[in-house]
Design a protein around this motif. Structure first.
Motif, PDB file in Angstrom:
ATOM      1  N   LYS A 151       0.837  -1.209   0.000  1.00 26.71           N
ATOM      2  CA  LYS A 151       0.000   0.000   0.000  1.00 26.71           C
ATOM      3  C   LYS A 151       0.864   1.248   0.000  1.00 26.71           C
ATOM      4  N   GLU A 152       0.389   2.268  -0.694  1.00 29.03           N
ATOM      5  CA  GLU A 152       1.128   3.532  -0.771  1.00 29.03           C
ATOM      6  C   GLU A 152       1.036   4.327   0.522  1.00 29.03           C
TER       7      GLU A 152
ATOM      8  N   ALA B 249       0.251   7.454   1.254  1.00 23.93           N
ATOM      9  CA  ALA B 249      -0.335   8.576   0.511  1.00 23.93           C
ATOM     10  C   ALA B 249       0.066   9.931   1.095  1.00 23.93           C
TER      11      ALA B 249
ATOM     12  N   SER C  75       2.062  14.248   8.044  1.00 24.44           N
ATOM     13  CA  SER C  75       0.604  14.244   8.213  1.00 24.44           C
ATOM     14  C   SER C  75       0.003  15.539   7.661  1.00 24.44           C
TER      15      SER C  75
ATOM     16  N   ARG D  37       3.745   0.975   9.616  1.00 20.71           N
ATOM     17  CA  ARG D  37       2.703   1.565   8.762  1.00 20.71           C
ATOM     18  C   ARG D  37       1.331   1.427   9.417  1.00 20.71           C
ATOM     19  N   GLU D  38       0.427   2.286   9.006  1.00 27.03           N
ATOM     20  CA  GLU D  38      -0.968   2.171   9.409  1.00 27.03           C
ATOM     21  C   GLU D  38      -1.671   1.214   8.438  1.00 27.03           C
ATOM     22  N   ALA D  39      -2.894   0.802   8.806  1.00 33.05           N
ATOM     23  CA  ALA D  39      -3.630  -0.143   7.969  1.00 33.05           C
ATOM     24  C   ALA D  39      -3.866   0.414   6.561  1.00 33.05           C
ATOM     25  N   ASP D  40      -3.998   1.751   6.445  1.00 33.03           N
ATOM     26  CA  ASP D  40      -4.258   2.340   5.125  1.00 33.03           C
ATOM     27  C   ASP D  40      -2.982   2.550   4.300  1.00 33.03           C
ATOM     28  N   GLY D  41      -1.848   2.138   4.846  1.00 35.60           N
ATOM     29  CA  GLY D  41      -0.596   2.273   4.110  1.00 35.60           C
ATOM     30  C   GLY D  41       0.230   3.480   4.533  1.00 35.60           C
ATOM     31  N   ASN D  42      -0.428   4.447   5.195  1.00 33.93           N
ATOM     32  CA  ASN D  42       0.312   5.626   5.623  1.00 33.93           C
ATOM     33  C   ASN D  42       1.363   5.276   6.669  1.00 33.93           C
TER      34      ASN D  42
ATOM     35  N   SER E  13       3.157   5.274  10.021  1.00 32.16           N
ATOM     36  CA  SER E  13       2.695   5.433  11.391  1.00 32.16           C
ATOM     37  C   SER E  13       3.569   6.486  12.067  1.00 32.16           C
TER      38      SER E  13
END
Lengths: 234, 528
Positions: A187-188, A190, B137, B185-190, B192
């Protein structure tokens, strides 16, 4: 005191066959200094993360030798210590692939990985208590992110490779699996990519020109007040 | 029950009340007063005036001043200055900054030689736990990062160096990820992120509490893959200059056979790291064995200017018990997720998210005023109440986030999930160093510096997470700039004329050298 620690009492240790008295409660590295050895090889961060100081040692009441890191192992009565050279395993020139890795990517550089006989020697010597053999098995199954996770705390001391009867280099396999996982993360990030774009597009240029032309009093004001900082449109 | 056990009991008894306590940050005036009274940087008798060289008349601690005014190990030796190696760029130091610079220079096509005192990777980088600050962020920005760092550094940071640091942060984070660094990383890929002392927004990227180890493992792997020429166990002992103000190479010493190695290099890059093993003012240190400030006296003798050489960071929470762990760092990140600092009476005494200098000063104050706890070996400290992490964030959180900490203490049968540990400030970082410009070049032509050996980026107090960023941003910049310079110039003549000038200055000022510098290693071995 729940943790025994009496630095005044002396115990005997054995280094390269010779016996020495040293205070109880110190580490093996500290004991080396106490017996007059100024260490150059076999010493590094002194915090248990660089892998420079692997040792093997035998205790009087035990048949089997144990392994550890000299900076993280406390001396014990009758302990016979031998320093091992830090990681002497052969490193493949393992570059990252252009395309996402497949199950075979690792084997290109570390083909011997598949020869694992599940003897568990690697796991038994790991000073970080990593499930090394589990990592090797996961690598054979192509579970790269699982391998990566298992080797998170690897200090690359190379003890696992030194004891492998079929010449697997588990720490190097772990390292490569981690790099593959990081470089081809599914996953990117973003937020990060967006921020890079903003910087490139010059979003902060006006703030920078105000800040870099400000005198110390004005800078102080920006630092001291959220209101002033807000005016920079950040 | 011993005093120590009794005090530990007070810590657990006061926990419920402390968890509800909301403690404000100090006013700038109160913070300033606290630091001036208790921070080791303000202890006058620990300092003296530097008598010779580019910073003559300025102050630093005795331990560093003695090295800066020290004698070169090659003085009086007859060394034939015939090069054993001829390269474009000689990098001294194999930590994060040196390895990064080597990768950049090699990619630019330069002939690179990397020499290091111990092994490639042996450095303070590998020990960094907390993370790397990058403004990623949406509610954060590089400008906020700039203002936080400037505030933390008491406005003494070089604004241009700092702007470059924070602005390139996102780009270097991406570069690290591209070469395979695995940040949390966070679950959405971002990525952490987590907060740090003195930072207005969470911006610490990390890999559990092994961030430095992760960076160093990957960088080292890349350097080996790129087949950069390496000389391990070969520290620098003196620079070489052309007699007209430019650096032209260096003399190294092979520690295994004591032979000198002469290197002719169009550019030299010092990435020699920090200073902890000088044990300034008798403090224990969190630093690795080789952190003896080698680059500073070497560059200084050749005429490089230092900046902010009088300020050091004492990390507030170095372990003081058990004795073998004395000085070992307990990461600041553990405070950012709830662990509190508590005195002998079970009372909190500072907001744990103040900057490091303020927290360290408060710990020193508690101990100086009789509210510290004494260990069996006679050290003093205060409690760091780590079980709070799981109470606040849920069971298993501490083990998941701080496996390194948990393992280190468990080796001495201390379970940090269940009991507090004793801490006291530990010498952690050299805030200043050799003055550089945005390309990492010192005031000596063709002599570049990157990482902890350089000064100016962090002002008088570095924020957590800014040194991992510093070594990568400036390792890249200095590596690229040094490689580019090497394409523009020819190899220079090799002389030790700067030493002659230094000796004249010593004589004129009546300075008797008190040490041979660089120190290379601390002298811990017992003399028989």
């Amino acid at each position: 005191m729940s943790h025994a620690d009496s630095p005044s009492s002396l115990i005997r240790i054995e280094v390269d066959g010779a016996a020495y008295p040293v205070p109880a409660g110190i580490t093996v590295i500290q004991a080396m200094w106490r017996i007059g050895r100024s260490m150059i090889h076999g010493v590094g961060c002194l915090g248990g993360v660089c892998g420079a100081c692997p040792i093997t040692y035998r205790l009087p009441d035990q048949l089997a030798s144990k392994t550890g890191l000299a900076c993280q192992t406390a001396v014990r009565e009758g302990m016979a210590i031998t320093f091992l050279p830090s990681d002497t395993s052969k490193k493949a020139i393992a570059l990252l692939p252009k395309e996402a890795p497949t199950q075979k990517t690792l084997f290109q550089y570390y083909p011997e990985t598949r020869r694992c006989t599940a003897c568990r020697a690697c796991s038994s010597v790991c000073p970080q208590e990593i499930d090394v053999m589990g990592g090797v098995r996961a690598a054979i199954n192509g579970e790269l992110s699982n391998v990566a996770e298992k080797f998170t705390s690897c200090v690359m001391c190379g003890l696992c490779a030194a004891v492998c009867e079929v010449q697997i280099k588990p720490h190097r396999v772990g390292m490569y699996a981690r790099r593959l996982t990081g470089a081809f993360y599914p996953k990117e990030a973003a937020g990060l990519l967006n921020r890079i774009e903003e910087v490139r597009a010059g979003k902060y240029e006006s703030a920078w020109s105000q800040l870099l032309s400000a005198d110390e009093a004005a800078l102080s004001n920006y630092c001291g007040s959220e209101e002033a900082a807000q005016k920079l449109a950040i | 029950m011993s005093d120590l056990e009794e005090s530990k009991k007070l810590v657990s008894e006061s926990r419920a009340a402390r968890m509800k306590e909301n403690r404000a940050l100090l006013s700038p005036q109160d913070k300033d007063a606290l630091i001036r009274r208790f921070h080791p940087d303000y202890k006058k008798e620990a300092y003296r005036t530097i008598r010779i060289g580019p910073n003559a008349g300025e102050q630093t601690v005795h331990e560093l001043a003695n090295l800066l005014e020290g004698e070169s190990p090659v003085a009086g030796e007859k060394i034939a200055l015939t090069p054993h190696h001829q390269v474009d760029l000689l990098i001294i130091g194999g930590g994060g900054a040196g390895a990064t610079a080597a990768l950049m220079a090699k990619a630019a096509g330069a002939k690179v030689l990397l020499a290091t005192k111990l092994r490639l990777g042996d450095s303070n980088t590998v020990m960094a736990e907390g993370g790397m600050q990058v403004a990623v962020s949406a509610e954060d920005s590089p400008v906020r990062h700039f203002l936080d760092t400037l505030r933390g550094g008491y406005m003494k940071n070089d604004p241009m160096l700092l702007k470059t640091l924070v602005e390139e942060g996102p780009e270097v984070a991406k570069w690290l990820m591209d070469i395979g660094v695995l940040f949390d990383r966070e679950a959405d890929g971002n990525l952490s992120i987590r907060g740090g002392g003195g930072s207005s927004k969470p911006r610490l990227l990390r890999c559990k509490d092994y961030t430095g180890l992760e960076l160093m493992r990957v960088l080292k792997d890349c350097v080996l893959n790129q087949q950069v020429e390496l000389l391990e166990f070969s520290p620098i002992v003196e620079l070489l200059t052309d007699g007209a103000g430019a650096c032209t190479g260096a003399i190294l010493k092979n520690l295994d056979n004591n032979q000198h190695i002469v290197v002719q290099a169009k550019t030299v890059l010092l990435a020699t790291g920090g200073i902890g093993r000088l044990h300034i003012q008798g403090f224990p240190t969190s630093n690795h064995y080789g952190a003896t400030a080698d680059g500073l006296p070497i560059a200084y003798r050749a005429g490089a200017k230092l900046t902010l050489q009088d300020t050091f960071q004492y990390h507030p929470t170095g372990a003081v018990y058990p004795e073998p762990m004395a000085g070992i760092l307990v990461t600041e990140a553990i405070r950012s997720v709830g662990a509190q600092l508590v005195n002998v009476k079970g009372e909190r005494f500072i907001n744990e998210m103040e900057t490091r200098d303020a927290v360290a000063s408060a710990v020193i104050r508690e101990c100086a005023e009789g509210r510290g706890v004494e260990t069996p070996a006679g050290r003093r400290g205060v409690w760091l109440d780590m079980p709070m992490v799981d109470i606040i964030n849920g069971e298993g959180n501490l083990a998941h986030r701080f496996p390194n900490m948990l393992r280190q203490f468990s080796r001495y049968q201390i379970d940090i999930r269940k009991e507090p540990v004793l801490v006291y400030p530990t010498l952690h970082y050299q805030n200043g160093g050799i003055q550089i410009n945005v390309d990492g070049e010192s005031t000596i032509r063709n002599l570049f510096v990157a990482g902890e050996a350089s000064g100016g980026i962090h002002g008088r107090n570095r924020l957590m997470g800014n040194s991992l960023l510093d070594i990568i941003v400036y390792g890249r910049r200095a590596g690229r700039a040094a490689a580019k310079r090497a394409t523009e110039i020819s190899p220079g003549t090799l002389t030790l004329q700067h030493l002659d000038r230094f000796h004249e200055a010593q004589k004129k000022a009546g300075v008797e050298p008190k040490a041979v510098s660089p120190m290379l290693f601390p002298d811990y071995a017992k003399k028989n």
